[in-house]
Scaffold this active site. Structure first.
Site, PDB file in Angstrom:
ATOM      1  N   ARG A   1      -4.491  -5.052   7.163  1.00  0.00           N
ATOM      2  CA  ARG A   1      -5.721  -3.981   7.327  1.00  0.00           C
ATOM      3  C   ARG A   1      -6.990  -4.816   7.845  1.00  0.00           C
ATOM      4  O   ARG A   1      -7.764  -4.358   8.665  1.00  0.00           O
ATOM      5  CB  ARG A   1      -5.947  -3.028   5.919  1.00  0.00           C
ATOM      6  CG  ARG A   1      -4.785  -1.953   5.968  1.00  0.00           C
ATOM      7  CD  ARG A   1      -5.240  -0.943   4.622  1.00  0.00           C
ATOM      8  NE  ARG A   1      -4.913  -1.932   3.447  1.00  0.00           N
ATOM      9  CZ  ARG A   1      -5.699  -1.528   2.384  1.00  0.00           C
ATOM     10  NH1 ARG A   1      -6.915  -0.903   2.522  1.00  0.00           N
ATOM     11  NH2 ARG A   1      -5.482  -2.295   1.422  1.00  0.00           N
TER      12      ARG A   1
ATOM     13  N   TYR B   1       5.454  -9.027   8.703  1.00  0.00           N
ATOM     14  CA  TYR B   1       4.973  -7.357   8.895  1.00  0.00           C
ATOM     15  C   TYR B   1       5.148  -6.886  10.197  1.00  0.00           C
ATOM     16  O   TYR B   1       4.988  -7.859  11.420  1.00  0.00           O
ATOM     17  CB  TYR B   1       3.715  -7.059   8.167  1.00  0.00           C
ATOM     18  CG  TYR B   1       3.218  -7.390   6.787  1.00  0.00           C
ATOM     19  CD1 TYR B   1       3.419  -6.292   5.817  1.00  0.00           C
ATOM     20  CD2 TYR B   1       3.020  -8.642   6.534  1.00  0.00           C
ATOM     21  CE1 TYR B   1       2.982  -6.598   4.632  1.00  0.00           C
ATOM     22  CE2 TYR B   1       2.877  -8.942   5.236  1.00  0.00           C
ATOM     23  CZ  TYR B   1       2.784  -7.832   4.293  1.00  0.00           C
ATOM     24  OH  TYR B   1       2.567  -8.007   3.021  1.00  0.00           O
TER      25      TYR B   1
ATOM     26  N   ASP C   1      -7.156   2.096   7.117  1.00  0.00           N
ATOM     27  CA  ASP C   1      -5.849   2.754   7.514  1.00  0.00           C
ATOM     28  C   ASP C   1      -5.839   3.960   7.748  1.00  0.00           C
ATOM     29  O   ASP C   1      -6.839   4.814   7.742  1.00  0.00           O
ATOM     30  CB  ASP C   1      -4.546   2.406   6.773  1.00  0.00           C
ATOM     31  CG  ASP C   1      -4.861   2.871   5.259  1.00  0.00           C
ATOM     32  OD1 ASP C   1      -5.589   3.799   4.968  1.00  0.00           O
ATOM     33  OD2 ASP C   1      -4.149   2.340   4.269  1.00  0.00           O
TER      34      ASP C   1
ATOM     35  N   ASP D   1       0.737  -1.185  -0.004  1.00  0.00           N
ATOM     36  CA  ASP D   1       0.020   0.037  -0.019  1.00  0.00           C
ATOM     37  C   ASP D   1       0.915   1.291   0.034  1.00  0.00           C
ATOM     38  O   ASP D   1       1.911   1.039   0.619  1.00  0.00           O
ATOM     39  CB  ASP D   1      -0.731   0.152   1.368  1.00  0.00           C
ATOM     40  CG  ASP D   1      -1.682  -1.015   1.422  1.00  0.00           C
ATOM     41  OD1 ASP D   1      -1.949  -1.681   0.258  1.00  0.00           O
ATOM     42  OD2 ASP D   1      -2.590  -1.390   2.221  1.00  0.00           O
TER      43      ASP D   1
END
Length: 288
Positions: free
Chosen positions: A210, A103, A117, A75
């Site tokens: 997300r 992550y 987000d 993203d």
């Protein structure tokens, strides 16, 4: 004079030929802000300029003098490892989409956004004072293993050839994609300072952090969104050991870090669980 001109042109020609002959995979660092495609185009333009190409335009695909692509879109609001394929290495990028990824995500309780987000608009606010560290750790167990997950509306997934995120920004009505099976190998709570929390995540292909944070907020009888996201590992490439930062986007650095491949071989992308790498907290913005 003619001899001098030839001598000055030769190194440029050799550099461009060497660049165009590269075959393999390497990793770069994508900073927060630009899209993955923007970062790739900047990388290509930088390399072509270094090699002496005239009027390099990485967006003109038909006359492209450098074959390059990336595997696994990050993203625009996220940062971290972005794996790049060059030459025949572009054929190996599909392995990056299915391989293991790691992550570090900073989540914020009490606010939900339309994009899931911090780039989106707040669409819901709920109390979070009742949430404890133990609550989060207990709920995370249900998000580990093979789970079903609904991808975000704002995503790179496509409908009729266009990305859902682009359709939404144009004002089109978009329906959520059906839930699909994804794999989470490891999921741990690293830190909890209400309303913020930090997660360490190792997952397989098709997984959206997300969506995880949004679902976790709901499971805690509150809501949540991703405040910051960093990809620390993709396949065999790690942020600390392999990702080339912008000042390292040179032919020399790429030659030293390139994982070579041929059309017939494959690259091990570690599709199963591996031990978590220690991610330095200084790389994640300090929680307020």
């Amino acid at each position: 004079m003619a001899g001098n001109v030839g001598a000055s042109v030769a190194p440029i020609t050799n550099s461009l030929s060497k660049l165009q002959s590269l075959n393999g995979l390497f990793a770069i660092y994508k900073k927060q802000g630009p899209t993955s495609a923007d970062v790739l185009n900047k990388l290509k333009e930088t390399l072509l300029k270094e090699a002496g190409a005239k009027n390099p335009n990485p967006r003109k695909r038909k006359k492209q003098s450098l074959k390059m692509g990336h595997g696994g879109t990050l993203d625009s609001a996220a940062s971290g490892v972005l794996v790049v394929g060059v030459g025949n290495g572009t054929k190996m990028l599909s392995n990056m989409l299915t391989g293991s990824k790691k992550y570090v995500a900073v989540g914020e309780l009490g606010k939900a956004t339309d994009t899931l987000d911090a780039t989106g608009s707040v669409i819901l606010e709920k109390d979070f004072e009742h949430v404890t560290r133990q609550d989060i750790e207990e709920k995370l167990k249900s998000f580990t293993g093979d789970i079903m997950q609904v991808p975000p509306l704002y995503s790179a997934l496509k409908k009729d050839g266009q990305r859902l995120s682009v359709l939404l920004k144009k004002g089109h009505s978009v329906e959520a994609k059906p839930a699909r099976s994804v794999t989470v190998y490891n999921l741990t709570l690293q830190e909890f300072r209400p309303p913020h929390f930090i997660l360490d995540i190792e997952c397989g292909g098709g997984f959206y952090v997300r969506s995880l944070v949004d679902d976790l907020g709901k499971a805690l009888s509150s809501c949540a969104h991703v405040k910051k996201l960093v990809r620390t590992k993709q396949g065999q490439f790690t942020l600390e050991e392999h990702a080339l930062h912008e000042e390292q986007w040179t032919l020399d650095h790429i030659l030293h870090s390139l994982q070579t491949c041929s059309e017939s071989n494959s690259v091990n992308t570690t599709t199963g669980p591996t031990s978590l790498i220690g991610f330095p907290m200084k790389s994640v913005s300090k929680l307020s």
